[in-house]
Write a protein that holds these residues in place. Structure first.
Motif, mmCIF file in Angstrom:
data_model
loop_
_atom_site.group_PDB
_atom_site.id
_atom_site.type_symbol
_atom_site.label_atom_id
_atom_site.label_comp_id
_atom_site.label_asym_id
_atom_site.label_seq_id
_atom_site.Cartn_x
_atom_site.Cartn_y
_atom_site.Cartn_z
ATOM 1 N N TRP A 346 2.087 -3.221 -5.277
ATOM 2 C CA TRP A 346 2.757 -3.177 -3.976
ATOM 3 C C TRP A 346 3.988 -4.066 -3.966
ATOM 4 C CZ3 TRP A 346 3.099 -7.212 -0.300
ATOM 5 C CH2 TRP A 346 3.678 -6.814 0.894
ATOM 6 N N ARG A 347 3.882 -5.266 -4.577
ATOM 7 C CA ARG A 347 5.004 -6.187 -4.549
ATOM 8 C C ARG A 347 6.186 -5.657 -5.341
ATOM 9 N NH1 ARG A 347 0.931 -10.122 -5.866
ATOM 10 N NH2 ARG A 347 0.171 -11.196 -4.006
ATOM 11 N N SER A 348 5.925 -4.946 -6.401
ATOM 12 C CA SER A 348 7.022 -4.481 -7.240
ATOM 13 C C SER A 348 7.711 -3.246 -6.701
ATOM 14 C CB SER A 348 6.508 -4.185 -8.656
ATOM 15 O OG SER A 348 5.543 -3.146 -8.618
ATOM 16 N N GLY A 349 7.230 -2.697 -5.608
ATOM 17 C CA GLY A 349 7.896 -1.559 -4.989
ATOM 18 C C GLY A 349 7.533 -0.223 -5.578
ATOM 19 N N VAL A 350 6.535 -0.173 -6.485
ATOM 20 C CA VAL A 350 6.175 1.098 -7.106
ATOM 21 C C VAL A 350 5.584 2.051 -6.074
ATOM 22 C CG1 VAL A 350 4.711 2.176 -8.857
ATOM 23 C CG2 VAL A 350 5.872 0.045 -9.363
ATOM 24 N N LEU A 351 4.810 1.529 -5.140
ATOM 25 C CA LEU A 351 4.185 2.406 -4.155
ATOM 26 C C LEU A 351 5.231 3.100 -3.287
ATOM 27 C CD1 LEU A 351 1.027 0.454 -2.955
ATOM 28 C CD2 LEU A 351 1.184 2.320 -4.578
ATOM 29 N N ASP A 461 -4.450 3.657 -3.361
ATOM 30 C CA ASP A 461 -3.839 2.486 -3.993
ATOM 31 C C ASP A 461 -3.231 1.513 -2.999
ATOM 32 O OD1 ASP A 461 -4.471 3.166 -6.552
ATOM 33 O OD2 ASP A 461 -2.630 4.278 -6.918
ATOM 34 N N TYR A 462 -3.167 1.880 -1.712
ATOM 35 C CA TYR A 462 -2.515 1.000 -0.744
ATOM 36 C C TYR A 462 -3.340 -0.273 -0.572
ATOM 37 C CZ TYR A 462 0.251 -0.290 3.324
ATOM 38 O OH TYR A 462 1.099 -0.929 4.202
ATOM 39 N N PRO A 463 -2.735 -1.462 -0.601
ATOM 40 C CA PRO A 463 -3.486 -2.721 -0.512
ATOM 41 C C PRO A 463 -4.306 -2.817 0.763
ATOM 42 C CG PRO A 463 -1.242 -3.121 -1.225
ATOM 43 C CD PRO A 463 -1.302 -1.684 -0.836
ATOM 44 N N ARG A 464 -5.538 -3.290 0.634
ATOM 45 C CA ARG A 464 -6.449 -3.357 1.768
ATOM 46 C C ARG A 464 -6.035 -4.385 2.803
ATOM 47 N NH1 ARG A 464 -8.422 1.402 0.891
ATOM 48 N NH2 ARG A 464 -9.830 1.605 -0.869
#
Length: 855
Positions: A346-351, A461-464
């Motif tokens: 999520w932090r790296s912007g891949v999502l 894959d979205y962070p909980r």
């Protein structure tokens, strides 16, 4: 900075402990009248106060000399540590930057120093940091530097008390920028030596920059200063510069990204793409640069190009193909999805890159159409580019999305694919997406199935824990948990049902797609409420600060897409119901974020978003637009695909602007005669290349952005910068509203007809321009082509340049006049009110280097 803060806290704790120990040596203080919970803290605090009073009290009631000296030493250490920590904090923030007045090492520059110093300060103050964004939202730029003028660092008087001592804790400046102007005979001859000094790091960096003018040198110096400060400040921990934190950031990379963002905001997309690709060459693994390029490609309706760019971006996830394939095969409830690098993704912007990738797959009526499009005779380069993209993406899509087709029975196959038939599924996909078949209904359904699978993977894959953050914080991109559920459960299945219905006999036998097509407004409303979490009406009473506009906007897109199932019945009851629900959601999006939603997403909402094509034609939406985006022109219906007239108008502005620049350039050149043969050679070489660029744009109807950008680059190389500004170059892509306003000036009801007439006329004029400029027209040599004429003039100059003879001034003046007339004729040709044979007539009167005009 962390080490300095820890040291400050340690010294502070030691000082407090010593003062409290001094207070504990006297009569203990008893907390009377307090509850048991507060007795201990109150007694501790009063002992600390007693100790502080004994330290400043003399005589027998005061503290011993050793305790006072120890506390004084700890106080000095606290001052030093706190001062160090604040310096590090202001260097990391960064704090104020002192830009000193420039000095000059060359004589005669004193009068320009003040102006150039002001220009450097202006350059630094206006160079904001632009965070990367994904459509349709765009985050505002961040003000990076606070500038000061010259600051006197020396105190006028030494500190005489503790108050004056502690007033020196807060540093006045964090960095100082100094510059020395320099001149040299070697080209480029205008230079500046810049020095950046840090008062926290106790170091400095110096660089000498040379350019063709003082303005360019100052601009490049400003970018160098910013590129020096970004990696050592907190800005280096934000996108797109995380990978450069603590490293040397190339100033060319920073400058290219900044210029690209500014040009993109001005809708100068050709120059913006060129700057982005220049930045990408310097930083090829930067995920955010790729997403920005793909975003512009979407705005230019190059969805196939955007699909390839997003696919390349999402592969920058730090995994190889085997690891990526294993993760894709995990179930949504598999705990390994949560435990393995979930939040790093999520932090790296891949999502976000994956989200835009899935969206481009989902608008398959455009992406599949470009995939299946055959040869394009007017633009063979676009045909070749599409072929290369298909050859690269067909096996890649088959390898990534083959699981979405297990259990499905494609047309012409006796039984469905099994879960263990990876090979046959991938072979079938590569065949259907390959060059021989490319059936539009099948390709469209393939893209929709891949989109649905990608949305399901994204939701898993979205962070909980991301929703624990306050939604008011402007760090949510275009992704929220609710918006992902809306896309997974409603938007993607709805578009799949639409493609499945339109496929006819070529449709696949789907195992499950609970949404039918067309889908009623009531059914969609229930599905949307379920995707939002099943809390009926909760989103309506939440305060605007706790509502996210993305959720409302995605719900509006669902209703707008469903309007495609109502056919052409613009006034049907079902279509009006869907339009009312969609506009209600858009109004909710505006209320959720009043400050950031309307100004940024206007062009995307009103013109570019493919989901909104049918909604824009409804009276309810037109009324919403008039209320939300006040406009001087009357209400009107926009065409479903406004980019074509926009690109035609942009092509006309570009060619007319370049022609005006070259017309003035040849007029100025006529005043520079007589000229040396090598100067004339440079003129004719550049002129031939310019006419080749014009011929290429005219022949492909201006459809290739690289041809347009090449023309701009060639004009910049030969023309004065002031001419470019005066003639409006580089041109901006006009919005459809601008064209409608211009058309409505002459007529009230026929604005769209005038735009359509302009398109047809402009296409004919481009064909006439191509016919006049092409070297070979209709299979025969065109002797009046300006490309051929420029080549002849160049050959004549080179033939006579070897001798001592000077070029005849009359011949050169005649050539300048002829080229000036030819470029003026190009402007007349592109004007619908002028003659369509203006350029051909001008070329008929063009002189060739023969006879009395020989060189």
């Amino acid at each position: 900075m962390t080490r300095s803060a820890a040291m400050t806290l340690a010294v502070l704790a030691a000082l407090v402990a010593v003062v409290r120990a001094v207070g504990g040596q006297g009569e203990p203080w008893q907390a009377e009248g307090w509850t048991t919970v507060f007795e201990g803290p109150v007694e501790w605090f009063m002992q600390f106060i007693d100790g502080a009073s004994r330290l400043v009290t003399g005589g027998s009631d005061g503290a011993p000399l050793s305790a006072r000296l120890g506390c004084l030493l700890l106080l000095v250490l606290l001052f030093v540590a706190l001062r160090r920590w604040m310096l590090m904090y202001y260097a990391h923030k960064p704090g104020a930057v002192d830009v000193e007045k420039l000095v000059s090492s060359a004589p005669g520059m004193e009068q320009q120093l003040e102006g150039l110093s002001a220009q450097l300060r202006k350059q630094l103050s206006e160079t904001n940091l632009y965070p990367p964004t994904a459509l349709p939202a765009e985050a505002p730029a961040d003000n990076f530097l606070d500038l000061l003028g010259d600051v006197d660092l020396e105190p006028k008087k030494l500190g005489t008390s503790l108050l004056r001592l502690f007033s020196r804790l807060r540093p006045k400046i964090a960095y100082t920028v100094r510059g020395v102007l320099r001149l040299r005979e070697q080209e480029p001859g205008f230079g500046i030596t810049v020095t950046v000094t840090s008062y926290a790091i106790r170091g400095s960096r110096t660089e000498s920059i040379w350019s063709r003018s003082w303005e360019d040198a100052i601009q490049e110096a400003g970018y160098w200063v910013m590129a020096t400060l970004v990696p050592v400040t907190r800005a280096g921990r934000r996108p797109p510069w995380q990978e450069w934190c603590g490293r040397d950031l190339p100033p060319e990379l920073f400058a290219a990204y900044q210029q690209a963002r500014e040009l993109s905001g001005q809708r100068k997309f050709d120059d913006a793409l060129e700057s982005y690709y220049e930045a990408l060459r310097l930083d090829p693994t930067n995920l955010y640069l790729r997403t920005q390029i793909a975003g512009i490609q979407e705005q230019l309706w190059l969805h196939l190009d955007a699909l390839e760019t997003y696919y390349g971006a999402l592969r920058l996830d730090g995994r190889n193909s085997a690891q990526r394939n294993a993760r894709t095969g995990m179930r949504s409830w598999d705990p390994r999805r949560t435990l393995r690098h979930r939040y790093g993704w999520w932090r790296s912007g891949v999502l976000e890159a994956r989200f835009r990738y899935a969206v481009v797959l989902g608008v398959a009526e455009r992406t599949a159409d470009q995939w299946c499009k055959g040869d394009d005779p007017p633009c063979p380069r676009r045909t070749h580019a599409r072929k290369q993209i298909r050859q690269a993406l067909a096996p890649a899509l088959a390898a990534r999305h083959w699981r979405a087709f297990t259990g499905l029975k494609p047309p012409g196959r006796a039984e469905p694919f099994g879960p263990d038939q990876e090979g046959p599924v991938r072979e079938w996909l590569e065949t259907e997406l390959g060059e021989r078949r490319r059936r539009y209904p099948v390709v469209r359904e393939i893209f929709q199935l891949a989109c649905r699978e990608e949305m399901q993977q994204l939701a898993a894959d979205y962070p909980r824990m991301i929703r624990l953050r306050h939604p008011c914080v402007r760090a949510h991109g275009t992704l929220t948990r609710t918006s992902l559920r809306l896309n997974r459960d409603v938007w993607a299945p709805l578009r799949l049902a639409w493609a499945h219905e339109d496929a006819g006999s070529d449709r696949m036998e789907l195992l499950e797609n609970p949404l039918s097509w067309p889908s009623s407004a009531d059914r969609l409303a229930r599905r949307i409420r379920s995707a939002r979490g099943g809390l009926r009406g909760v989103h309506r009473w939440l305060s605007p600060g706790w509502r996210l506009w993305q959720d409302n906007y995605n719900a509006a897109c669902v209703y707008a897409v469903a309007m495609n199932g109502t056919g052409g019945r613009s006034g049907s009851q079902e279509r009006r119901a869907l339009a009312d629900l969609a506009v209600d959601e858009l109004e909710g999006a505006g209320h959720a974020d009043m400050s950031g939603f309307h100004p940024v997403t206007r062009s995307w909402l009103l013109i570019e978003d493919p989901d909104m094509e049918k909604l824009r034609q409804e009276s309810r939406f037109i009324r919403f637009e008039r209320e939300t985006y006040p406009h001087a022109a009357p209400d009107r219906h926009r065409p479903e695909r406004p980019l074509r007239p926009e690109m035609k108008a942009y092509g006309r502005q570009l060619l007319s602007g370049c022609a005006a620049v070259m017309e003035h350039t040849w007029r100025l050149r006529r005043g520079q005669l007589p000229a040396e043969p090598y100067v004339l050679s440079e003129w004719f070489v550049g002129e031939a290349e310019l006419w080749r660029c014009v011929e290429r744009i005219a022949s492909n109807q201006g459809r290739n952005w690289r041809d347009r950008e090449r023309l701009l680059q060639r004009v910049r190389e030969v023309a004065d910068r002031r001419l470019l500004v005066r003639c409006g170059l580089p041109s901006r892509l006009p919005e459809m509203d601008d064209l409608l306003d211009e058309a409505a000036w002459d007529t009230v009801d026929g604005a769209q007809e005038r735009i359509r007439s302009f398109e047809e006329t402009f296409e004919k004029r481009l064909s006439a321009l191509s016919l006049a400029v092409a070297v070979g027209a209709n299979g025969s040599a065109n002797r009046l082509s300006p490309i051929r004429l420029s080549t002849q003039w160049l050959a004549a100059v080179r033939q006579n340049g070897a001798s001592a003879a000077v070029v005849k001034q009359a011949a050169a003046q005649q050539a300048c006049s002829d080229y000036e007339t030819a470029w003026r004729a190009v402007r007349d040709l592109l004007d619908p009110d002028q003659s369509a044979t203006a350029l051909s007539d001008a070329l008929q009167r063009f002189h060739v280097p023969q006879g009395r005009y020989s060189l």
